[in-house]
Design an enzyme around this catalytic site. Structure first.
Site, PDB file in Angstrom:
ATOM      1  N   HIS A   1     -14.789  15.500  33.937  1.00  0.00           N
ATOM      2  CA  HIS A   1     -13.853  15.624  35.298  1.00  0.00           C
ATOM      3  C   HIS A   1     -13.579  14.254  35.728  1.00  0.00           C
ATOM      4  O   HIS A   1     -14.642  13.768  36.092  1.00  0.00           O
ATOM      5  CB  HIS A   1     -14.455  16.716  35.961  1.00  0.00           C
ATOM      6  CG  HIS A   1     -13.317  17.020  36.773  1.00  0.00           C
ATOM      7  ND1 HIS A   1     -12.296  17.667  36.842  1.00  0.00           N
ATOM      8  CD2 HIS A   1     -13.102  16.714  38.292  1.00  0.00           C
ATOM      9  CE1 HIS A   1     -11.653  18.055  37.873  1.00  0.00           C
ATOM     10  NE2 HIS A   1     -12.054  17.309  38.852  1.00  0.00           N
TER      11      HIS A   1
ATOM     12  N   ASN B   1     -18.472  19.376  29.870  1.00  0.00           N
ATOM     13  CA  ASN B   1     -16.915  19.004  30.305  1.00  0.00           C
ATOM     14  C   ASN B   1     -16.911  17.620  30.981  1.00  0.00           C
ATOM     15  O   ASN B   1     -18.034  17.214  31.718  1.00  0.00           O
ATOM     16  CB  ASN B   1     -16.377  19.887  31.427  1.00  0.00           C
ATOM     17  CG  ASN B   1     -14.838  19.617  31.682  1.00  0.00           C
ATOM     18  OD1 ASN B   1     -14.021  19.150  30.824  1.00  0.00           O
ATOM     19  ND2 ASN B   1     -14.598  19.996  32.916  1.00  0.00           N
TER      20      ASN B   1
ATOM     21  N   GLY C   1      -6.871  11.961  23.809  1.00  0.00           N
ATOM     22  CA  GLY C   1      -8.337  11.947  22.821  1.00  0.00           C
ATOM     23  C   GLY C   1      -9.124  10.503  23.395  1.00  0.00           C
ATOM     24  O   GLY C   1      -9.690  10.327  22.182  1.00  0.00           O
TER      25      GLY C   1
END
Ligand code: GRF
Length: 197
Positions: A108, A106, A11
């Protein structure tokens, strides 16, 4: 603009987003975190940061689609406008992507389109590249594809361990994820024709 975040692990990207939103760096507020692993680092950080957190354990869902429908329901209830996958370790289905068109972001840990999929850091080390990095992109139906919003490059140094390269990339992730979310939110406002909301 209300943000929803999905996380499965430590997180640290989630926390970087919260910090950016609270420092005024994002014209957005953190509405809800959803985790799929009870007690994961992201859940602990949400409790410390005072961000509402829902556990949707994928092990208790009959299918990937069922999990995604539960995610959609949770984000609808929290009136979330934009969803960020910050270390979500499950493949999402078109059900979720279609519920948030151009509203699913997202991060990555590679310079896409290189090293899609799992363990992008290990892939970069195995390939012997001298530069790697991270990418913030909109999620489309192909895995780790979709419009690229922001990238950052880092050197791969001789003798780098997996942990050392991952940490160097992670520091850049924390910098570019808020930038990518701001861009996605700005494009959303433009599309909705509500400048500077
Ligand atoms: C990050 O490396 C991200 O690129 C990948 O999963 C990791 C999440 O790290 N998708 P954290 O849980 O945000 O610390």
């Amino acid at each position: 603009l209300r943000l929803g975040v999905m996380a499965s692990g430590e997180g640290s990207n989630f926390e970087a987003l919260v910090n950016a939103a609270r420092a005024g760096g994002l014209a957005a507020e953190m509405a809800l975190l959803v985790v799929n692993n009870r007690g994961c680092g992201a859940q602990v950080r949400a409790e410390r940061l005072g961000v509402p957190c829902r556990l949707l354990d994928h092990r208790e869902q009959p299918s990937r689609e069922a999990l995604d429908r539960a995610l959609i329901e949770a984000f609808r209830q929290a009136a979330v406008d934009l969803v960020v996958m910050a270390g979500w370790m499950r493949i999402v289905t078109p059900t979720l992507i279609q519920a948030f068109p151009d509203r699913l972001v997202n991060i990555h840990p590679s310079l896409l389109p290189s090293f899609r999929g799992m363990d992008a850091v290990g892939q970069a080390l195995a390939a012997g590249v001298k530069l790697s990095g991270c990418t913030v992109h909109l999620v489309s139906e192909a895995v780790d594809a979709g419009r690229i919003l922001v990238q950052a490059a880092v050197p791969v140094l001789p003798g780098d361990s997996h942990a050392q390269l991952a940490a160097r990339i992670r520091r850049q992730e924390h910098r570019i994820l808020p930038l990518g979310v701001r861009l996605a939110a700005r494009d959303l406002d433009r599309a909705l024709g509500v400048e500077g909301q």
